[in-house]
Design an enzyme around this catalytic site. Structure first.
Site, PDB file in Angstrom:
ATOM      1  CB  SER A  94      -7.611  -9.714 -52.988  1.00 32.71           C
ATOM      2  OG  SER A  94      -7.197  -8.862 -51.943  1.00 32.71           O
ATOM      3  CB  ILE A  95     -11.202 -11.175 -57.150  1.00 31.98           C
ATOM      4  CG1 ILE A  95     -11.415 -12.437 -57.976  1.00 31.98           C
ATOM      5  CG2 ILE A  95     -11.953  -9.988 -57.720  1.00 31.98           C
ATOM      6  CD1 ILE A  95     -12.845 -12.935 -57.963  1.00 31.98           C
TER       7      ILE A  95
END
Length: 669
Positions: free
Chosen positions: A406-407
């Site tokens: 998700s980064i």
């Protein structure tokens, strides 16, 4: 009568010419055979070709020793000897003088001179009439060749504040004096071996060498000069400690993958580079290898001839010592150590930079090792334990590529906002914890951790890290657009950085093969792999109006950002994303709220990347990521990743680590 006289003259000329040619061929063959043995450094074969008179002056043993001692003392790499065809071979009194050109290659430089090979007829064969001048024209029988070496100092690697990361410093040489040590018995020997991390057999082997005498100092192990073990070792056990110069790495494990280490040159190195000497060191890894040509010292040499009274007669070659040049890098030792201390219990990486200038402030990879052990000596047991560590101690994680999870979502955000396929205020009206595009996906679903309600807009999608939102966003962008836009971020190409980095990738072939892969790519899964330094550079674009600043390592007195990727997206888009990333930290529901520091305006993003064989695989592991930057004073951007974070809370395990770094840096400032 006149005819007979002319015939006799012709016969005489014929005999002279034929005799002369025959003699030349024999001389040249003997000379060539001797030269061949000389070039091959086969001194015994050379001796077999010298005349009986010469052999009466010097024995084979002394002949061989004379050549070996002189050439080894000079560290002769290679020798080239050729007959000088520009000069004639001279014949006089049954002897021949063959002119030769000699070219020697040594660490002191190239030595070139002219000489002669003298030959004399012996039993119808041409033999070498040898004397010491055959080695050097100015070398007489009782003369000796002396070699004085002045060791150069390898350059120091300094951090931005002048702290040494690698330097030529002092260490402690631990040794044994046999006559005193042996009084203490085998128990002490075992105790010392355990303390020094070497085997008792290693000590026994060194003490049993033929040259060992009872009052000699026998070196056993080199350890750092501030090592606590020295207090015990110097308590009258027959152990002696002496100061020695060694390459020293003050940060030890905290910067091992960054600094690397040096090693002694090998026989292969000596062959490949004639300027190396046997005692030289070479950068093996890390900064030591990258900047080896700058850091490397060139020893000074004075090779000369003395007479029997040790009086200097002549100089063969002289070379002044050249110390290596120091370098200063952008690394901050305090930040490097802070990040290492946070990560050292895990397998992971931490990198940081000043996003406004591109100065890289830390490069950490864990687990790590002490580079001093490679210089001072490592026991077999320690080498084995490091080599067999399942966490891969020697794998450099800031150099590799990993699944971002998700980064990656802010990157998808920037692409969709740039293309106009996303309205950040509009809700996608997502509900539930799983979603698929249609029945063509079969049993494959995109899942999210929390159904946070409405609106499911960009702000909430980033705050709650909504996989479904970014999967749909990627599908709206489209496969071709996503591929092209990711390439604008430098994904798929080599990054211009002094420390070689693996290329980030969209997939193995940098193509997206299916709608499912496109959807997974939108939230950093699929086949997306990013290098941590590259990811850090992408994140710096959020505080640089959509421009990706080029990270660098060599310190500049007046740092100025150099743009690597210009106008990847607009300043308005950067401001929108940055504002939302602030909420990821400040909002109590944000996945990065654990990094909230009152009075500090941090923007951040978490990422929990799943590593598993299939969607149904429950045995896989997770990578935990967190990136953060101080928005009000954007002089520090930190990215950290921990492997095997599944049972530790995923990205939530990493968030406090990054928070601690910002807090400590803020306190120090």
């Amino acid at each position: 009568m006149r005819r007979k006289f002319l015939l006799a003259i012709c016969m005489l000329l014929f005999l002279i010419v034929v005799g002369g040619c025959s003699r030349n061929e024999a001389v040249e063959k003997s000379s060539s055979d001797y030269i061949k043995a000389w070039v091959q450094k086969d001194y015994k074969l050379m001796y077999s070709q010298v005349s009986s008179d010469s052999k009466s002056e010097i024995s084979e043993k002394n002949f061989v020793n004379r050549y070996e001692n002189i050439y080894s003392g000079m560290e002769l790499k290679k020798i080239s000897i050729k007959i000088d065809t520009d000069k004639d071979i001279e014949y006089k009194d049954g002897k021949a003088q063959v002119p030769v050109k000699v070219d020697m290659y040594t660490p002191a430089g190239e030595i070139k001179f002219s000489n002669t090979i003298n030959l004399e007829k012996e039993n119808k064969e041409w033999k070498i009439a040898w004397d010491s001048k055959a080695i050097f024209p100015q070398l007489d029988k009782n003369d000796k060749v002396r070699v004085e070496v002045k060791r150069g100092k390898r350059g120091t690697i300094y951090d931005r504040n002048g702290n040494a990361l690698a330097e030529d410093g002092n260490a402690a040489q631990v040794g044994i004096i046999p006559g005193e040590f042996n009084k203490n018995g085998e128990n002490t020997k075992a105790q010392i071996a355990a303390l020094l991390n070497i085997s008792k057999e290693d000590i026994d082997k060194k003490l049993s060498e033929s040259y060992v005498k009872q009052d000699m100092f026998i070196p056993i192990k080199i350890i750092p000069e501030d090592d606590d073990r020295l207090n015990f070792l110097e308590q009258g056990l027959g152990i002696s400690v002496r100061d020695v110069e060694e390459r020293v790495y003050p940060l030890k494990d905290a910067a091992a993958h960054l600094t690397g280490y040096v090693r002694k040159v090998t026989a292969e190195d000596l062959k490949s580079d004639e300027s190396y000497s046997a005692d030289d060191v070479i950068g093996q890894y890390g900064l030591e290898k990258i900047y080896d040509s700058i850091l490397r010292a060139r020893d000074g040499y004075d090779i000369y001839i003395v007479d029997g009274n040790e009086k200097r007669k002549s100089t063969i070659i002289k070379k002044n010592v050249e110390n290596g040049s120091n370098i200063r890098v952008t690394i901050d030792s305090k930040i490097q150590t802070l990040l290492y201390d946070e990560l050292k219990q895990d397998a992971g990486t931490g990198v940081s930079m000043n996003p406004k200038t591109g100065e890289v402030l830390s490069l950490v990879s864990t687990p790590s090792f002490d580079p001093n052990d490679f210089v001072m000596g490592m026991s077999n047991d320690k080498w084995k334990s490091l080599n067999e560590d399942k966490r891969r101690v020697f794998y450099n994680r800031f150099q590799g590529i990993q699944v971002p999870g998700s980064i990656f979502k802010p990157i998808t955000s920037a692409i969709s906002l740039k293309l106009g396929t996303l309205n950040p205020e509009e809700s996608k009206n997502i509900s539930g914890l799983k979603w698929r595009k249609d029945s063509s996906w079969g049993g494959y679903y995109i899942t999210r951790v929390e159904d946070y309600g409405q609106p499911s807009n960009l702000l909430n999608a980033l705050v709650y890290s909504d996989n479904i939102y970014f999967a749909q966003t990627a599908l709206d962008v489209g496969k071709d657009n996503m591929e092209n836009q990711l390439k604008d971020f430098g994904i798929g190409e080599s990054m211009p950085f002094e420390y070689g980095l693996s290329k980030s990738q969209i997939s193995v072939n940098n193509k997206i093969a299916s709608q499912i892969q496109l959807a997974d790519s939108g939230y950093g899964q699929g086949q997306i792999l990013l290098n941590p330094v590259h990811l850090m550079a992408i994140y710096d674009s959020f505080v640089n109006a959509g421009n990706i600043v080029k990270p660098y390592l060599l310190y500049k007195d007046h740092p100025k950002a150099e743009i690597w990727k210009k106008d990847v997206y607009s300043k308005e888009i950067a401001d929108t994303i940055l504002k939302d990333l602030v909420q990821v930290v400040q909002n109590p529901h944000g996945t990065g709220h654990g990094a909230y520091i009152p009075g500090m305006n941090l923007a951040g993003k978490t990422g929990t990347a799943e590593i598993k064989a299939s969607q149904q695989d429950g045995t896989g592991t997770e990578l935990g990521w967190f990136a953060a930057v101080n928005v009000d004073n954007p002089n520090l951007l930190v990215v950290a990743m921990v492997e095997n974070a599944k049972d530790k809370g995923g990205s939530h395990y990493v968030v406090p680590m990054v928070k601690n770094v910002f807090q400590q840096v803020n306190l120090n400032n």
